[in-house]
Structure formats: C-alpha cells, structure tokens
Design an enzyme around this catalytic site. Structure first.
Site, PDB file in Angstrom:
ATOM      1  N   VAL A  51       0.832  -1.204   0.000  1.00 29.03           N
ATOM      2  CA  VAL A  51       0.000   0.000   0.000  1.00 29.03           C
ATOM      3  C   VAL A  51       0.864   1.250   0.000  1.00 29.03           C
ATOM      4  O   VAL A  51       1.962   1.267   0.564  1.00 29.03           O
ATOM      5  CB  VAL A  51      -0.968  -0.008   1.225  1.00 29.03           C
ATOM      6  CG1 VAL A  51      -0.213   0.115   2.533  1.00 29.03           C
ATOM      7  CG2 VAL A  51      -2.024   1.073   1.117  1.00 29.03           C
ATOM      8  N   CYS A  52       0.356   2.297  -0.659  1.00 33.43           N
ATOM      9  CA  CYS A  52       0.970   3.630  -0.608  1.00 33.43           C
ATOM     10  C   CYS A  52      -0.189   4.621  -0.481  1.00 33.43           C
ATOM     11  O   CYS A  52      -1.253   4.255  -0.007  1.00 33.43           O
ATOM     12  CB  CYS A  52       1.831   3.881  -1.849  1.00 33.43           C
ATOM     13  SG  CYS A  52       0.901   3.922  -3.402  1.00 33.43           S
ATOM     14  N   ALA A  53      -0.001   5.841  -0.907  1.00 29.30           N
ATOM     15  CA  ALA A  53      -1.078   6.823  -0.779  1.00 29.30           C
ATOM     16  C   ALA A  53      -2.219   6.546  -1.751  1.00 29.30           C
ATOM     17  O   ALA A  53      -3.390   6.576  -1.372  1.00 29.30           O
ATOM     18  CB  ALA A  53      -0.544   8.238  -0.982  1.00 29.30           C
ATOM     19  N   GLY A  79      -1.743   4.128  -4.821  1.00 32.33           N
ATOM     20  CA  GLY A  79      -1.597   2.933  -5.649  1.00 32.33           C
ATOM     21  C   GLY A  79      -0.471   2.969  -6.664  1.00 32.33           C
ATOM     22  O   GLY A  79      -0.193   1.971  -7.317  1.00 32.33           O
ATOM     23  N   MET A 101      -3.960   4.190   0.580  1.00 34.13           N
ATOM     24  CA  MET A 101      -4.487   4.648   1.871  1.00 34.13           C
ATOM     25  C   MET A 101      -5.684   5.577   1.697  1.00 34.13           C
ATOM     26  O   MET A 101      -6.556   5.636   2.563  1.00 34.13           O
ATOM     27  CB  MET A 101      -3.396   5.347   2.681  1.00 34.13           C
ATOM     28  CG  MET A 101      -2.428   4.401   3.350  1.00 34.13           C
ATOM     29  SD  MET A 101      -3.191   3.229   4.509  1.00 34.13           S
ATOM     30  CE  MET A 101      -3.771   4.323   5.808  1.00 34.13           C
TER      31      MET A 101
END
Length: 101
Positions: free
Chosen positions: A62-64, A66, A92
């Site tokens: 996961v990141c901010a 994708g 996120m």
C-alpha cells in the site's frame, strides 16, 4: 500485477487471514495514518530491505494512491522476490474513505 481493493483487504484482515501489509510511503505519511500491524519500508528502500519480508506469506503493498505500491511490486519482482504481492488499489486514500463510510 495482482490487485486487491481496500474493502477486500479489510475483509481479509478482519477474517484473520495471514497477510502482511507493506506500507511503502515515507515515514511522515505513515505517522499520519497507517493500517494496524503494517510493515513500513519506504519505496526507496524496499529492494535492499526485502529480506524483512516473509515470502511464504502474501504481502499486500500500500501507498497513498496505488502508484508507488505498483512501483514497489515491480522493483521487488525485478529483484527476484518470490513471495505473493498484491497492489492495494486506491491505497491509503481508499482505505481511509472506506473506513469513514
């Protein structure tokens, strides 16, 4: 690249599935909000720190939003990482929106 929605990730975690959540955002982003129990390794360090991941467990990255998570998966794959990797679509932002809804 295999993907998983934030909703599906939450469902699988709540059901007790043995998943690792790898957060590839920077530490200041993780400090604002993180998924409980996630492992934090910034994108720029993910290849050199891949030994911190367990290839016998599926890892949801996961990141901010994708994009960095997709880059992390590609970098890990290119480096020969053999564990299962899932890109969390929407990152996120989707996780927090789904949590609020």
């Amino acid at each position: 690249m295999q993907e998983i929605s934030a909703t599906e990730l939450r469902r699988r975690l709540e059901s007790g599935e043995d998943l690792v959540v790898l957060d590839v955002r920077e530490s200041h982003e993780v400090a604002e909000a993180a998924i409980d129990g996630s492992v934090s390794i910034p994108l720029g360090q993910v290849v050199e720190r891949r030994n911190e991941l367990d290839p016998s467990r599926t890892t949801a990255v996961v990141c901010a939003g994708g994009v960095r998570s997709a880059r992390a998966i590609q970098a890990l794959t290119d480096a020969g990482y053999e564990g299962g990797l899932l890109n969390v679509t929407g990152g996120m932002k989707a996780w927090l929106e789904q949590q609020a809804g």
